[in-house]
Design a protein around this motif. Structure first.
Motif, PDB file in Angstrom:
ATOM      1  N   ILE A 225       0.856  -1.196   0.000  1.00 55.80           N
ATOM      2  CA  ILE A 225       0.000   0.000   0.000  1.00 55.80           C
ATOM      3  C   ILE A 225       0.887   1.240   0.000  1.00 55.80           C
ATOM      4  CG2 ILE A 225      -1.759   1.273   1.278  1.00 55.80           C
ATOM      5  CD1 ILE A 225      -2.666  -1.405   2.460  1.00 55.80           C
ATOM      6  N   PRO A 226       0.828   2.044  -1.080  1.00 54.64           N
ATOM      7  CA  PRO A 226       1.671   3.244  -1.135  1.00 54.64           C
ATOM      8  C   PRO A 226       1.089   4.366  -0.273  1.00 54.64           C
ATOM      9  CG  PRO A 226       0.378   3.037  -3.159  1.00 54.64           C
ATOM     10  CD  PRO A 226       0.042   1.845  -2.313  1.00 54.64           C
ATOM     11  N   ILE A 227       1.910   4.890   0.639  1.00 55.37           N
ATOM     12  CA  ILE A 227       1.476   5.952   1.549  1.00 55.37           C
ATOM     13  C   ILE A 227       2.461   7.105   1.458  1.00 55.37           C
ATOM     14  CG2 ILE A 227       1.029   6.572   3.951  1.00 55.37           C
ATOM     15  CD1 ILE A 227       0.311   3.674   4.485  1.00 55.37           C
ATOM     16  N   LEU A 306      -3.002   6.349   0.178  1.00 57.59           N
ATOM     17  CA  LEU A 306      -3.294   7.094   1.404  1.00 57.59           C
ATOM     18  C   LEU A 306      -2.247   8.185   1.581  1.00 57.59           C
ATOM     19  CD1 LEU A 306      -4.783   7.393   4.196  1.00 57.59           C
ATOM     20  CD2 LEU A 306      -3.131   5.746   5.090  1.00 57.59           C
ATOM     21  N   VAL A 307      -2.699   9.350   2.045  1.00 60.02           N
ATOM     22  CA  VAL A 307      -1.797  10.468   2.314  1.00 60.02           C
ATOM     23  C   VAL A 307      -1.813  10.752   3.811  1.00 60.02           C
ATOM     24  CG1 VAL A 307      -1.332  12.916   1.918  1.00 60.02           C
ATOM     25  CG2 VAL A 307      -2.172  11.484   0.033  1.00 60.02           C
ATOM     26  N   LYS A 333      -8.788  11.731  -2.896  1.00 60.05           N
ATOM     27  CA  LYS A 333      -7.718  11.036  -2.193  1.00 60.05           C
ATOM     28  C   LYS A 333      -8.074  10.840  -0.719  1.00 60.05           C
ATOM     29  CE  LYS A 333      -4.556  10.420  -4.277  1.00 60.05           C
ATOM     30  NZ  LYS A 333      -4.185   9.296  -5.146  1.00 60.05           N
ATOM     31  N   LYS A 334      -7.746   9.646  -0.188  1.00 63.76           N
ATOM     32  CA  LYS A 334      -7.919   9.383   1.230  1.00 63.76           C
ATOM     33  C   LYS A 334      -6.786  10.068   1.984  1.00 63.76           C
ATOM     34  CE  LYS A 334      -9.276   7.456   5.097  1.00 63.76           C
ATOM     35  NZ  LYS A 334     -10.462   7.942   5.808  1.00 63.76           N
ATOM     36  N   ILE A 335      -7.144  11.034   2.839  1.00 64.98           N
ATOM     37  CA  ILE A 335      -6.141  11.823   3.556  1.00 64.98           C
ATOM     38  C   ILE A 335      -6.351  11.651   5.062  1.00 64.98           C
ATOM     39  CG2 ILE A 335      -5.228  14.139   3.983  1.00 64.98           C
ATOM     40  CD1 ILE A 335      -6.252  14.897   1.167  1.00 64.98           C
ATOM     41  N   LEU A 336      -5.282  11.290   5.754  1.00 63.37           N
ATOM     42  CA  LEU A 336      -5.321  11.152   7.207  1.00 63.37           C
ATOM     43  C   LEU A 336      -4.478  12.277   7.803  1.00 63.37           C
ATOM     44  CD1 LEU A 336      -6.182   9.443   9.679  1.00 63.37           C
ATOM     45  CD2 LEU A 336      -4.073   8.125   9.383  1.00 63.37           C
TER      46      LEU A 336
END
Length: 461
Positions: A225-227, A306-307, A333-336
């Motif tokens: 999973i690229p983060i 994920l960012v 984009k999924k951003i945390l």
């Protein structure tokens, strides 16, 4: 390349280099006979050509009267072998000199060096496995996490093949009836039950859609999973990467703009690989090199699943503004969001942040507090439910493309049925769907396709 050759091939099946033991594999009609000519049993004059299949024998490999090494020879007789041919595996001592002496001995006696993946290619051509299973062999060898291993193992055992074969067989039965109708077109006879056919097409469509959707999970489980870790300079991106990896992987400095290029490393958490990318801090700069690094940051955000958006705890007054700006730029984009340097905050500030922001992680990368909460959140994002339930998961991009093409053909069949289009027109779409499903398992192949697939296999497999 898509014809079965009867010659005997040989390759080192274990990694090259010095080790305790090495395994040399031969496959071909004459494999057992050739090895027998250079094998001297420790227990009488044993003839390998007459021993039972799946047996192991202790003895010496000899070149005329010269003993090369004491070995264990495993014999697998056709068709009950990996390749479907006669196979011999020689377990010798792991000296590079011994390995080469044995290889050269058989190469001088009519055996050929195997090409990459040629053992598995022969297994496919001899019907020991379908093409999707053959590809899973390569995935199994390259798997670097429990999740990627499980996906490859399930595919190699034939889970995916079963799904595809079932769909293709059902569709093929109806296709035969449709073709029969075309032969009797003048009599205006219907052999295929249109209600049952519509139901089948709808079921196939649903299964294909499920398999296609599984690729999103399968691809990241296979490749990691690229983060992307992003934020302004000096918010602690490199410190966070080091804390996650538990090593000093990235340079940490108080000087803004230290990270000029993306630094990437992998961490396996609960069997899933995560590829963390520490990026250059986002800011306006006149430094040409740093500007290139910042441009790469934006590129890595695009690629990431994920960012992790880091914000300095001393700048929480602009927290909402920073969150809004990044989400407006990358709405899909999924951003945390992570507030770093938690040691700068008092208890009231932390309580207020947790009250106002439900999806926020507060931590100190330097002191390694809150890291476990971040890791727990990451494991939740890697939805392994389908993997745990042994559902079929697609992880191969070639299969994904073929499934998409088959799905398009099925949707066109559905549309033709709804519009009451004549049978001869949507029969073409049925043939197309069958073609694409057959591409996955290898019932439909070309020499170029096989060449591309097996070209990336390691020698000896």
């Amino acid at each position: 390349m898509n014809t079965i050759q009867n010659d005997t091939i040989i390759a080192l099946a274990t990694s090259s280099g010095v080790g305790a033991i090495a395994v040399i594999r031969l496959s071909g009609e004459d494999a057992i006979k050739i090895v027998n000519q250079h094998f001297q049993s420790k227990f009488g004059n044993k003839d390998l050509t007459t021993v039972k299949s799946h047996t192991i024998h202790l003895g010496n490999i000899i070149d005329n009267t010269r003993i090369i090494d004491e070995v264990l020879v495993s014999v697998f007789k056709n068709p009950n072998s990996y390749t479907g041919e006669n196979v011999v595996e020689i377990n010798c001592h792991g000296s590079v000199y011994i390995q080469q002496e044995i290889l050269q001995l058989f190469l001088k006696n009519g055996v050929r060096n195997a090409n990459g993946g040629e053992f598995t290619l022969r297994a496919f051509l001899n019907g020991k496995m379908d093409l999707s299973q053959a590809e899973a062999v390569a995935d199994l060898i390259s798997s670097n996490s429990a999740a990627s291993h499980q996906v490859a193992l399930q595919q190699m055992r034939g889970g995916f093949r079963s799904e595809i074969e079932k769909l293709r067989e059902q569709l093929l039965n109806f296709a035969s009836l449709i073709e029969l109708e075309l032969d009797f077109a003048e009599e205006d006879v219907e052999f295929a039950d249109r209600t049952a056919f519509t139901k089948l097409v709808n079921e196939i469509s649903a299964v294909l859609k499920q398999l296609i959707d599984s690729f999103a999970l399968g691809n990241v489980l296979k490749n990691g999973i690229p983060i992307a870790i992003v934020g302004e300079p000096n918010v602690g991106k490199s410190t966070l990467l080091n804390a996650l990896l538990n090593e000093e992987r990235a340079i940490v400095s108080d000087i803004a703009g230290t990270t000029r290029d993306a630094i990437e490393d992998e961490l396996i958490i609960e069997g899933v690989a995560y590829r963390f990318i520490d990026t250059a801090g986002i800011r306006a700069t006149k430094d040409v090199v740093e500007s290139i690094g910042i441009q790469k940051t934006f590129e890595n955000i695009e690629k990431a699943q994920l960012v992790l958006h880091l914000i300095d705890a001393s700048k929480i007054d602009s927290l909402q503004q920073q969150i809004t700006e990044l989400k407006e730029k990358y709405p899909a984009k999924k951003i945390l969001t992570i507030v770093n340097k938690a040691d700068l905050l008092d208890n009231n500030q932390i309580t207020e942040l947790n009250t106002n922001y439900t999806d926020l992680i507060i931590l100190s990368a330097k002191n390694k507090t809150g890291i476990n909460e971040l890791i727990s959140t990451l494991t939740q994002l890697a939805n392994k439910g389908a993997l745990s339930n042994n559902e079929t998961i697609v992880s191969n991009s070639r299969h994904f493309e073929a499934l998409n093409n088959a799905y398009t053909s099925i949707k066109e069949i559905q549309q033709s049925i709804d519009l009451n289009v004549s049978t001869d027109l949507f029969a073409i779409d049925i043939r197309q769907a069958l073609f694409y499903l057959g591409e996955i398992t290898g019932e439909v192949t070309t020499e170029d396709l096989l060449g591309n697939i097996f070209a990336n296999f390691c020698i000896g497999k």
